[in-house]
Design a protein around this motif. Structure first.
Motif, mmCIF file in Angstrom:
data_model
loop_
_atom_site.group_PDB
_atom_site.id
_atom_site.type_symbol
_atom_site.label_atom_id
_atom_site.label_comp_id
_atom_site.label_asym_id
_atom_site.label_seq_id
_atom_site.Cartn_x
_atom_site.Cartn_y
_atom_site.Cartn_z
ATOM 1 N N GLN A 422 0.837 -1.202 0.000
ATOM 2 C CA GLN A 422 0.000 0.000 0.000
ATOM 3 C C GLN A 422 0.875 1.256 0.000
ATOM 4 N N ARG A 423 1.985 1.222 0.808
ATOM 5 C CA ARG A 423 2.870 2.388 0.891
ATOM 6 C C ARG A 423 3.696 2.556 -0.387
ATOM 7 N N SER A 424 4.234 1.459 -0.886
ATOM 8 C CA SER A 424 5.154 1.531 -2.030
ATOM 9 C C SER A 424 4.447 1.535 -3.377
ATOM 10 N N GLN A 425 3.166 1.131 -3.388
ATOM 11 C CA GLN A 425 2.409 1.006 -4.636
ATOM 12 C C GLN A 425 3.042 -0.037 -5.566
ATOM 13 N N LYS A 426 3.661 -1.028 -4.950
ATOM 14 C CA LYS A 426 4.183 -2.166 -5.689
ATOM 15 C C LYS A 426 3.284 -3.363 -5.454
ATOM 16 N N PHE A 427 3.092 -4.152 -6.479
ATOM 17 C CA PHE A 427 2.253 -5.340 -6.335
ATOM 18 C C PHE A 427 2.988 -6.418 -5.544
ATOM 19 N N ALA A 428 2.192 -7.291 -4.918
ATOM 20 C CA ALA A 428 2.715 -8.465 -4.225
ATOM 21 C C ALA A 428 1.958 -9.676 -4.740
ATOM 22 N N GLY A 429 2.576 -10.839 -4.593
ATOM 23 C CA GLY A 429 1.946 -12.027 -5.128
ATOM 24 C C GLY A 429 1.832 -13.142 -4.106
ATOM 25 N N LEU A 430 0.840 -14.006 -4.308
ATOM 26 C CA LEU A 430 0.599 -15.138 -3.420
ATOM 27 C C LEU A 430 0.396 -16.383 -4.273
ATOM 28 N N MET A 431 1.095 -17.464 -3.907
ATOM 29 C CA MET A 431 0.938 -18.752 -4.581
ATOM 30 C C MET A 431 0.450 -19.783 -3.576
ATOM 31 N N PHE A 432 -0.549 -20.524 -3.964
ATOM 32 C CA PHE A 432 -1.026 -21.637 -3.144
ATOM 33 C C PHE A 432 -0.677 -22.907 -3.917
ATOM 34 N N ILE A 433 0.182 -23.751 -3.354
ATOM 35 C CA ILE A 433 0.732 -24.913 -4.061
ATOM 36 C C ILE A 433 0.254 -26.199 -3.395
ATOM 37 N N CYS A 524 2.377 -30.514 -9.468
ATOM 38 C CA CYS A 524 1.690 -29.667 -8.482
ATOM 39 C C CYS A 524 0.701 -28.756 -9.189
ATOM 40 N N SER A 525 -0.242 -28.298 -8.414
ATOM 41 C CA SER A 525 -1.223 -27.315 -8.895
ATOM 42 C C SER A 525 -0.987 -26.030 -8.119
ATOM 43 N N ILE A 526 -0.998 -24.877 -8.834
ATOM 44 C CA ILE A 526 -0.678 -23.601 -8.191
ATOM 45 C C ILE A 526 -1.774 -22.593 -8.472
ATOM 46 N N GLY A 527 -2.288 -22.017 -7.397
ATOM 47 C CA GLY A 527 -3.242 -20.919 -7.522
ATOM 48 C C GLY A 527 -2.509 -19.601 -7.341
ATOM 49 N N LEU A 528 -2.776 -18.608 -8.200
ATOM 50 C CA LEU A 528 -2.044 -17.347 -8.206
ATOM 51 C C LEU A 528 -2.965 -16.175 -7.892
ATOM 52 N N VAL A 529 -2.452 -15.262 -7.043
ATOM 53 C CA VAL A 529 -3.201 -14.042 -6.694
ATOM 54 C C VAL A 529 -2.219 -12.883 -6.705
ATOM 55 N N LEU A 530 -2.630 -11.777 -7.331
ATOM 56 C CA LEU A 530 -1.837 -10.547 -7.343
ATOM 57 C C LEU A 530 -2.618 -9.485 -6.570
ATOM 58 N N PHE A 531 -1.922 -8.740 -5.703
ATOM 59 C CA PHE A 531 -2.653 -7.755 -4.883
ATOM 60 C C PHE A 531 -1.769 -6.547 -4.579
ATOM 61 N N MET A 532 -2.464 -5.464 -4.183
ATOM 62 C CA MET A 532 -1.772 -4.259 -3.724
ATOM 63 C C MET A 532 -2.643 -3.584 -2.670
ATOM 64 N N GLY A 533 -2.346 -3.819 -1.392
ATOM 65 C CA GLY A 533 -3.064 -3.187 -0.298
ATOM 66 C C GLY A 533 -4.547 -3.478 -0.302
ATOM 67 N N GLU A 534 -5.270 -2.882 0.648
ATOM 68 C CA GLU A 534 -6.717 -2.941 0.769
ATOM 69 C C GLU A 534 -7.250 -4.365 0.608
ATOM 70 N N SER A 535 -6.580 -5.296 1.242
ATOM 71 C CA SER A 535 -7.028 -6.699 1.233
ATOM 72 C C SER A 535 -6.837 -7.262 2.625
ATOM 73 N N SER A 536 -7.603 -8.277 2.968
ATOM 74 C CA SER A 536 -7.402 -8.964 4.231
ATOM 75 C C SER A 536 -6.618 -10.240 3.971
ATOM 76 N N SER A 537 -5.859 -10.658 4.932
ATOM 77 C CA SER A 537 -5.039 -11.862 4.767
ATOM 78 C C SER A 537 -5.926 -13.089 4.544
ATOM 79 N N ASP A 538 -7.016 -13.186 5.286
ATOM 80 C CA ASP A 538 -7.917 -14.338 5.118
ATOM 81 C C ASP A 538 -8.488 -14.386 3.711
ATOM 82 N N GLU A 539 -8.876 -13.219 3.184
ATOM 83 C CA GLU A 539 -9.470 -13.178 1.856
ATOM 84 C C GLU A 539 -8.462 -13.563 0.782
#
Length: 562
Positions: A422-433, A524-539
């Motif tokens: 949110q501060r840097s305005q850089k995206f972050a990514g999450l992989m579920f493997i 393996c199967s991988i689920g991908l999510v890209l985000f930038m702030g304004e999200s909850s960890s659970d979501e």
């Protein structure tokens, strides 16, 4: 009048005398070796005798002096005018005075209880030794006096020969008292007894004051040690970092023991090498050289102490076999002695070493060795507490099998990454493997083999990402990878995440060795999510999980949650 005996040598110090004499005491005699006597004299305050001797002079008209074995006047009254103002001022009569001094001294040196000398100047001196604790510490001199009526004609002639003013000289002679010679022993016994008693009381008082001072010093030192220990214990209880606690401990020990250079080394997890703990007073180059040294007998003081689990005392580094391979290091640090104590936990396991260096060859006292042992116990408490904290953190935040972050730590990191993006305005990514064909391994080869495969999977995942990223075991054969600080452009960030997912798939697909020489492949199967702030960890975790199941359902290697 008297002066120095064979025990009385060197220049007389007559500062205490009201009417000083300029000559040396027994200057012709050699100084004796009386170290113990000198120490006794140095511990005594003789000032009270000055008043006693002056009072005796006023009553009896006889001067008294107490002179130590080096010729120093310890206490005295005034001197007779005939001696001080006349006999000691003329070369001829002065030589006669010195003859009296030497004769009296020699007689006492020969063991006489007292001696009397009739000076060729016409006066009489006598002296007696003062013995304290069976040591001859000084001589008591009395004089000048007569035992019969003086021969005025003799003294008149002496005045004329010496060039004295006859009237003034005879007046001084008239002041000299006449004593009964038979009473001299009793008089000397009385005076020496008084001098001895006062000396004994003064010595006792001096020793008491010294003992009191030593006790106060011990109490002060012990109080400082307790304050230091309490400060260290407080830091430990408050969970201060181990480096902070050890640095404070070393600095406090050096303050309590001026000249000491302290060092704490920590035994590495491999149980074979020592690591730098705290040594602020040693050169940085020296500390770097010791960091990582392998323990062993003959490896300096610390390496040997850690290896043998025993205290190692090297009092002279240049001459000790343990240090022959490390003399250049010792020269670099400017140290010539090193005493090292192994730091042991209650089970006897070596945790490190506590060492004290000195810049000169030195041998520790038993008291100091005891203190070093207590300091090493403080170090043990700090190290053990730190290790326990690490173990507790490991159990709380890391998976016990793979040593990856567990779900709890993943969620903490995820919250941090959300705020940072949110501060840097850089995206972050999450992989579920999720491993697609892991279950057969457990069914065919058992859970131990399955655990080995999961550990290898964890290692391959960690090798695939940056050190700043997080790899976590979510449960069973499910893993999560959290990537931070990706691109500010969403399209580029998406490409980065897909490239990493492909890399991970290729690494995980590489065959795994199994018992019996067989190999196993895990896709393996991988689920991908890209985000930038304004999200909850659970979501975010729910979205990544949903994307992973979509990939499985579609028989696709990856799937995005959009």
């Amino acid at each position: 009048m008297t002066k120095k005996q064979s025990h009385l040598h060197r220049e007389a110090n007559l500062i205490q005398m009201l009417d000083p004499i300029d000559s040396d005491w027994n200057q012709a005699l050699a100084a004796p070796d009386e170290t113990v006597a000198e120490e006794l004299v140095a511990a005594i305050d003789f000032s009270q005798l000055n008043s006693l001797f002056d009072n005796f002079l006023q009553v009896m008209g006889i001067p008294i002096a107490l002179i130590d074995l080096q010729g120093k006047v310890l206490a005295s009254s005034r001197w007779q005018q005939a001696c001080a103002h006349f006999h000691r001022q003329s070369p001829t009569t002065l030589n006669r005075c010195l003859e009296s001094d030497r004769d009296l001294a020699l007689q006492l040196e020969q063991g006489k209880n007292y001696s009397v000398y009739r000076c060729r100047n016409g006066l009489i001196d006598c002296a007696t030794p003062i013995l304290l604790e069976d040591r001859h510490i000084a001589n008591l001199f009395i004089g000048q006096f007569f035992t019969t009526e003086p021969d005025i004609a003799y003294f008149t002639k002496q005045a004329e020969q010496a060039g004295f003013d006859v009237t003034e000289y005879l007046a001084a002679i008239d002041e000299v008292p006449i004593l009964d010679e038979a009473k001299l022993p009793a008089l000397l016994n009385m005076l020496s007894a008084l001098a001895l008693q006062i000396s004994q009381l003064s010595l006792l008082n001096s020793r008491y004051q010294q003992s009191l001072q030593q006790t106060e010093q011990l109490v002060t030192a012990r109080t400082q040690e307790l304050q230091m220990q309490n400060a260290i214990l407080q830091q430990i209880s408050e969970g201060a970092p181990l480096t902070t606690v050890l640095l404070h401990l070393v600095q406090q020990v050096e303050a309590l023991h001026p000249g000491a250079i302290c060092s704490i080394l920590l035994l590495d997890n491999d149980g074979q090498t020592l690591r730098h703990g705290a040594a602020p007073s040693l050169p940085e180059a020296y500390n770097r050289a010791l960091d990582g040294v392998r323990i062993g007998e003959g490896v300096g003081s610390c390496g040997t102490a850690a290896f043998t689990r025993k205290t190692v005392i090297v009092s002279h580094i240049q001459q000790h076999p343990y240090w022959q391979s490390y003399l250049a290091l010792a020269e670099l640090a400017g140290v010539q002695a090193c005493w090292s104590q192994p730091v042991l936990n209650p089970e006897g396991k070596v945790l490190g070493t506590f060492a004290i260096y000195y810049q000169q060859p030195s041998e520790p006292s038993e008291a100091l060795l005891h203190k070093i042992d207590s300091y090493s116990k403080l170090a043990e408490l700090a190290i053990s507490r730190s290790l326990s904290s690490q173990q507790i953190r490991q159990l709380a935040f890391y998976d016990s099998l793979t040593k990856l972050a567990n779900r709890r730590l993943l969620e903490e990191h995820l919250l941090q990454v959300i705020a940072a993006s949110q501060r840097s305005q850089k995206f972050a990514g999450l992989m579920f493997i999720d491993l697609d064909n892991f279950k057969p391994v457990n069914d065919l080869y058992g859970h131990k083999t399955g655990d080995t495969l999961l550990i290898e999977v964890a290692s391959r995942l960690q090798l695939s990402v940056r050190s700043a990223d997080t790899v976590a075991r979510f449960g069973g054969d499910e893993f999560v990878v959290l990537l931070r600080d990706m691109d500010t452009d969403k399209h580029k960030a998406r490409q980065q995440l897909e490239a990493l997912a492909s890399k991970i798939q290729q690494r995980l697909l590489h065959p795994y060795p199994l018992p019996g020489g067989s190999m196993h492949q895990c896709s393996c199967s991988i689920g991908l999510v890209l985000f930038m702030g304004e999200s909850s960890s659970d979501e975010l975790l729910r979205q990544a999980d949903a994307a992973m199941y979509a990939a499985k359902k579609q028989h696709s290697l990856t799937s995005w949650y959009d």
